[in-house]
Design a protein around this motif. Structure first.
Motif, mmCIF file in Angstrom:
data_model
loop_
_atom_site.group_PDB
_atom_site.id
_atom_site.type_symbol
_atom_site.label_atom_id
_atom_site.label_comp_id
_atom_site.label_asym_id
_atom_site.label_seq_id
_atom_site.Cartn_x
_atom_site.Cartn_y
_atom_site.Cartn_z
ATOM 1 N N ASP A 176 -26.615 3.886 -39.077
ATOM 2 C CA ASP A 176 -26.212 5.125 -38.493
ATOM 3 C C ASP A 176 -27.276 5.760 -37.550
ATOM 4 O OD1 ASP A 176 -23.698 4.218 -38.771
ATOM 5 O OD2 ASP A 176 -23.351 5.870 -40.673
ATOM 6 N N ARG A 177 -28.229 6.092 -38.532
ATOM 7 C CA ARG A 177 -29.449 6.880 -37.931
ATOM 8 C C ARG A 177 -30.379 6.237 -36.967
ATOM 9 N NH1 ARG A 177 -29.709 8.135 -43.671
ATOM 10 N NH2 ARG A 177 -31.342 6.486 -44.107
ATOM 11 N N LEU A 178 -30.371 5.154 -37.094
ATOM 12 C CA LEU A 178 -30.980 3.996 -35.925
ATOM 13 C C LEU A 178 -30.267 4.180 -34.791
ATOM 14 C CD1 LEU A 178 -33.112 2.079 -34.874
ATOM 15 C CD2 LEU A 178 -31.497 0.116 -36.082
ATOM 16 N N LEU A 179 -28.790 3.925 -34.774
ATOM 17 C CA LEU A 179 -28.155 3.931 -33.454
ATOM 18 C C LEU A 179 -28.126 5.591 -32.948
ATOM 19 C CD1 LEU A 179 -25.048 1.691 -34.721
ATOM 20 C CD2 LEU A 179 -27.466 1.083 -33.322
ATOM 21 N N ALA A 180 -28.061 6.459 -33.637
ATOM 22 C CA ALA A 180 -28.136 7.793 -33.207
ATOM 23 C C ALA A 180 -29.448 7.984 -32.468
ATOM 24 C CB ALA A 180 -28.011 8.814 -34.369
ATOM 25 N N ARG A 181 -30.473 7.475 -33.004
ATOM 26 C CA ARG A 181 -31.772 7.880 -32.613
ATOM 27 C C ARG A 181 -31.786 7.175 -31.199
ATOM 28 N NH1 ARG A 181 -36.666 9.404 -34.515
ATOM 29 N NH2 ARG A 181 -38.034 9.831 -32.897
ATOM 30 N N LEU A 182 -31.493 5.900 -31.038
ATOM 31 C CA LEU A 182 -31.228 4.818 -29.475
ATOM 32 C C LEU A 182 -30.433 5.795 -28.690
ATOM 33 C CD1 LEU A 182 -31.140 1.467 -31.075
ATOM 34 C CD2 LEU A 182 -33.144 2.441 -30.283
ATOM 35 N N LYS A 183 -29.369 6.253 -29.417
ATOM 36 C CA LYS A 183 -28.309 7.201 -28.425
ATOM 37 C C LYS A 183 -29.285 8.112 -27.760
ATOM 38 C CE LYS A 183 -23.984 5.431 -30.303
ATOM 39 N NZ LYS A 183 -22.716 6.010 -30.979
ATOM 40 N N GLN A 184 -30.032 8.867 -28.451
ATOM 41 C CA GLN A 184 -30.509 10.109 -28.177
ATOM 42 C C GLN A 184 -31.844 9.714 -26.951
ATOM 43 O OE1 GLN A 184 -32.651 12.090 -31.305
ATOM 44 N NE2 GLN A 184 -33.202 13.774 -30.152
ATOM 45 N N LEU A 185 -32.437 8.434 -27.279
ATOM 46 C CA LEU A 185 -33.330 7.986 -26.343
ATOM 47 C C LEU A 185 -32.607 7.901 -25.015
ATOM 48 C CD1 LEU A 185 -36.279 6.978 -25.756
ATOM 49 C CD2 LEU A 185 -35.460 4.846 -26.373
ATOM 50 N N CYS A 186 -31.396 7.393 -24.955
ATOM 51 C CA CYS A 186 -30.598 7.068 -23.704
ATOM 52 C C CYS A 186 -30.432 8.365 -23.038
ATOM 53 C CB CYS A 186 -29.235 6.476 -23.889
ATOM 54 S SG CYS A 186 -29.471 4.760 -24.339
ATOM 55 N N LYS A 187 -30.216 9.596 -23.681
ATOM 56 C CA LYS A 187 -29.868 10.793 -23.000
ATOM 57 C C LYS A 187 -31.161 11.452 -22.569
ATOM 58 C CE LYS A 187 -25.729 11.344 -25.732
ATOM 59 N NZ LYS A 187 -24.879 12.449 -26.596
ATOM 60 N N SER A 188 -32.340 11.261 -23.359
ATOM 61 C CA SER A 188 -33.332 12.250 -22.930
ATOM 62 C C SER A 188 -34.556 11.581 -22.400
ATOM 63 C CB SER A 188 -33.989 12.709 -24.407
ATOM 64 O OG SER A 188 -34.371 11.840 -25.343
ATOM 65 N N GLN A 189 -34.691 10.150 -22.430
ATOM 66 C CA GLN A 189 -35.742 9.650 -22.005
ATOM 67 C C GLN A 189 -35.852 8.667 -20.752
ATOM 68 O OE1 GLN A 189 -38.764 9.991 -23.218
ATOM 69 N NE2 GLN A 189 -37.956 11.359 -24.800
ATOM 70 N N GLY A 190 -34.445 8.449 -20.371
ATOM 71 C CA GLY A 190 -34.335 7.755 -19.169
ATOM 72 C C GLY A 190 -33.353 6.566 -19.051
ATOM 73 N N PRO A 191 -33.513 5.589 -20.102
ATOM 74 C CA PRO A 191 -32.622 4.478 -19.870
ATOM 75 C C PRO A 191 -31.312 4.829 -19.758
ATOM 76 C CG PRO A 191 -34.353 4.385 -21.802
ATOM 77 C CD PRO A 191 -34.211 5.692 -21.502
ATOM 78 N N ASN A 192 -30.430 4.116 -19.030
ATOM 79 C CA ASN A 192 -29.139 4.127 -18.700
ATOM 80 C C ASN A 192 -28.218 3.495 -20.019
ATOM 81 O OD1 ASN A 192 -30.185 3.843 -15.816
ATOM 82 N ND2 ASN A 192 -28.835 5.505 -15.910
ATOM 83 N N GLY A 193 -28.917 2.398 -20.428
ATOM 84 C CA GLY A 193 -28.255 1.692 -21.623
ATOM 85 C C GLY A 193 -29.289 0.989 -22.387
ATOM 86 N N ILE A 194 -28.929 0.763 -23.851
ATOM 87 C CA ILE A 194 -29.808 0.168 -24.560
ATOM 88 C C ILE A 194 -29.158 -1.257 -25.306
ATOM 89 C CG2 ILE A 194 -31.282 0.289 -26.678
ATOM 90 C CD1 ILE A 194 -31.913 2.855 -25.870
ATOM 91 N N SER A 195 -29.763 -2.145 -25.398
ATOM 92 C CA SER A 195 -29.144 -3.354 -26.340
ATOM 93 C C SER A 195 -30.213 -3.631 -27.212
ATOM 94 C CB SER A 195 -28.614 -4.421 -25.313
ATOM 95 O OG SER A 195 -27.766 -4.281 -24.445
ATOM 96 N N LEU A 196 -29.681 -4.092 -28.753
ATOM 97 C CA LEU A 196 -30.523 -4.535 -29.681
ATOM 98 C C LEU A 196 -30.201 -5.756 -30.044
ATOM 99 C CD1 LEU A 196 -32.317 -3.362 -31.801
ATOM 100 C CD2 LEU A 196 -30.501 -2.721 -33.087
ATOM 101 N N LEU A 197 -31.233 -6.581 -29.909
ATOM 102 C CA LEU A 197 -31.010 -7.969 -30.341
ATOM 103 C C LEU A 197 -31.651 -8.377 -31.643
ATOM 104 C CD1 LEU A 197 -32.235 -9.458 -26.602
ATOM 105 C CD2 LEU A 197 -29.873 -8.956 -27.646
#
Length: 618
Positions: A176-197
């Motif tokens: 949950d903490r990892l996904l929250a961090r990635l969602k925060q990155l989408c909102k603040s840093q610029g990517p519109n979407g993130i996929s984790l492979l």
């Protein structure tokens, strides 16, 4: 009377000349006042230069107008009563001067128009270069920021540790903490979407705006990223939802580098981040736009939406070998970045462009503008330059008209004088011709009579008025007319004087004429007709023939007398011979010779004997 006529003409011409000088001066001054400042602005763009040159403009105007007035006054007022040159030469010189002047004015107008277009083209090229440089730098800075985001994500120990714990103990807590961090990155840093492979290249998580299905190119790039351990930027492409995405593939490194690492794919929607930068054209223009292009094999791939092709991004492809294509010129290496290009855009419209490379990529930013818009901006100056040319041509035309009027007046005087002299000469020639007993005439090149004196008319029984304008067929029988016309044609062809006898029918019967015919030349030496003088030699020919017949008769009579004389001499010589024989016989018989033959021994008698012997042989 002649003196009064000349004085009246001189006064009228002087007024016309004065008016012409004033008119030309006024037009020149008006053109100078209206257009000199405008020409300075066209020729010099530096305001300091314009100010410096304007200081000398007034003095230059005074100099030019003074020279103009001096030349006009000197040309028109000096030597007004002097003898004029031949009209054709003066007319030719005037036309040649006007032709040279008009050619010069037209040349300067064309050069001015070309300079105006070149000036505006260079100005627009400078603006396009600034736009291309600015947009290329903005794109490079924006890409550098995204690269920094990717590097931050790759070097974040927290993200790598949270993913390791998630895989080790399950999605609770660390997941949950990892996904929250990635969602925060989408909102603040610029990517519109993130996929984790995951390590098996399967997507284990995707944000809300991430593509529902990853493109095959993304999955193939993820394999390469795991092998190299380096961040990879995937060039713009269209996903299943027809969005134009730019992806950064970031391998997450952990303490154990022997295990396959996960890959975070940062999806950036260019319609929200990059395209607004390119659509923001800083200049007022109806055709200006920025084109982001790259080479894809043997094609030009357009990476952004275009003004006239809104759906062109990552879709529009044009052959790289298309002639004149602006984007192809820079991709083929024909021009260097920052250089001005002239060619056609993606629509095939002639355009002006400047391209600049986007740092850190194989992309090029092309700033272009339609050539029609560039030329339209130069039209205003072109109108001014054209107006200058039209006014200059008007001045030349007015001057030519006035000079031509003066020339025609001088020519009329010259022609009048020549006609008076010619009339006097013709009158004298007519009196001389009419006082001659010989037939005197002249013909043009078509054989028509242009001169026919009184003696010639008396021979044929026609007046000069009846003959002038007619040829020989209107005067003589057909065979004689053809003979006379052939004679005249031979004179024209051989261009020399020929003397021959002619037998013609006249009112007094058949007469014999001794005809002298030669070519008539104009002032340029060209044959324009023939002249002829025919003298009646009928009496002389008749006397000559009678003398010839009388001489022949006397010759025959003399021959007969000579024959008789020779016969008589022969008989006398025979008697002398006989007497000599008798004398010889008497001498043999002892008798005295009966005949005295002393005269027979004279030299004259010996000559007679030889003549008689010759006559007997004949």
């Amino acid at each position: 009377m002649a003196s009064e006529y000349t004085g009246s003409q001189t006064t009228g011409v002087s007024r016309g000349r004065i008016l012409a000088v004033v008119l030309i001066y006024a037009m020149f001054a008006a053109v100078w006042i209206l257009l000199s400042d405008r020409l300075l602005e066209l020729l010099f763009s530096n305001p300091e230069q314009v100010i410096q040159i304007s200081m000398f403009k007034g003095w230059f105007f005074i100099l030019i107008t003074s020279l103009l007035l001096y030349g006009l006054l000197k040309r028109w007022f000096e030597g007004g009563e002097a003898e004029q040159p031949p009209v054709p030469a003066a007319s030719l010189n005037l036309k040649l001067s006007v032709t040279v002047l008009v050619t010069t004015i037209v040349s300067f107008v064309l050069i001015g128009i070309a300079m105006s277009f070149k000036h505006y083209q260079e100005d627009e090229a400078v603006r396009l270069s600034a736009v291309a440089e600015q947009n290329a730098r903005q794109i490079a800075d924006w890409l550098a920021e995204r690269q920094s985001d990717a590097e931050y994500l790759q070097t974040s120990a927290f993200v790598a540790e949270q993913y390791r714990q998630w895989q080790a103990i399950g999605p609770q807590g660390s997941g949950d903490r990892l996904l929250a961090r990635l969602k925060q990155l989408c909102k603040s840093q610029g990517p519109n979407g993130i996929s984790l492979l995951g390590a098996d290249n399967a997507r284990v998580w995707g944000s809300e705006k991430a593509p529902a299905t990853l493109a095959s190119a993304v999955l193939e790039a993820a394999v390469t990223v795991r092998q190299t351990g380096r961040i990879l930027r995937l060039d713009p492409y269209r996903d299943a939802a027809d969005r134009v995405l730019l992806d950064y593939l970031v391998p997450l490194t952990g303490p154990d580098k022997t295990k396959p690492v996960p890959v975070v794919v940062m999806h950036i929607d260019l319609a929200q981040w990059l395209f607004p930068i390119l659509e923001n054209w800083p200049l007022l223009s109806t055709s200006g736009e920025s084109l982001l292009v790259r080479r894809s094999g043997e094609q030009v791939l357009y990476l952004n939406d275009l003004r006239h092709r809104p759906d062109a991004a990552a879709k529009l492809r044009v052959p790289l070998n298309r002639a004149g294509l602006l984007a192809a010129q820079i991709l083929r290496g024909e021009v260097k970045p920052g250089s001005t290009m002239v060619g056609i855009d993606y629509r095939g419209i002639p355009s002006l462009a400047v391209a600049d490379a986007v740092k850190g990529t194989d992309w090029y930013l092309v700033a272009k503008m339609d050539s029609a818009e560039v030329n339209a901006k130069a039209m205003n100056d072109m109108v001014w330059v054209g107006l200058v040319g039209v006014l200059a041509l008007f001045v030349v035309a007015a001057g030519y008209y006035l000079l031509r009027q003066k020339q025609q007046l001088d020519a009329a005087r010259f022609v009048q004088q020549n006609q008076s002299e010619r009339l006097r000469a013709l009158s004298l020639l007519g009196e001389i011709a009419d006082s001659s007993d010989d037939a005197i005439f002249a013909k043009d090149l078509q054989g028509r009579y242009i001169l026919f004196n009184r003696a010639a008319g008396a021979y044929v029984g026609k007046t000069a008025e009846e003959v002038l304008g007619c040829d020989d067929r209107a005067i003589f029988p057909k065979d004689q007319a053809e003979m006379l016309m052939a004679f005249g044609q031979r004179v024209i062809t051989e261009n020399r004087t020929i003397i021959e006898e002619e037998v013609l029918d006249t009112l007094d019967g058949e007469r014999v004429f001794l005809a002298t015919k030669g070519p008539l030349h104009d002032a340029r030496g060209q044959v324009v007709g023939i002249f002829g003088i025919s003298r009646d030699i009928t009496t002389r020919v008749s006397v000559a023939q009678a003398l010839k017949q009388q001489s022949e008769t006397l010759r025959k009579q003399n021959q007969e007398l000579e024959r008789c004389n020779r016969a008589m001499v022969g008989r006398e010589l025979d008697m002398i011979k006989l007497k000599r024989t008798v004398n010889e016989l008497s001498s043999r018989l002892g008798q005295a010779p009966p005949f005295n033959l002393d005269f027979a021994d004279a030299p004259d008698l010996a000559g007679l004997q030889q003549d008689a012997a010759g006559a007997s042989k004949r």
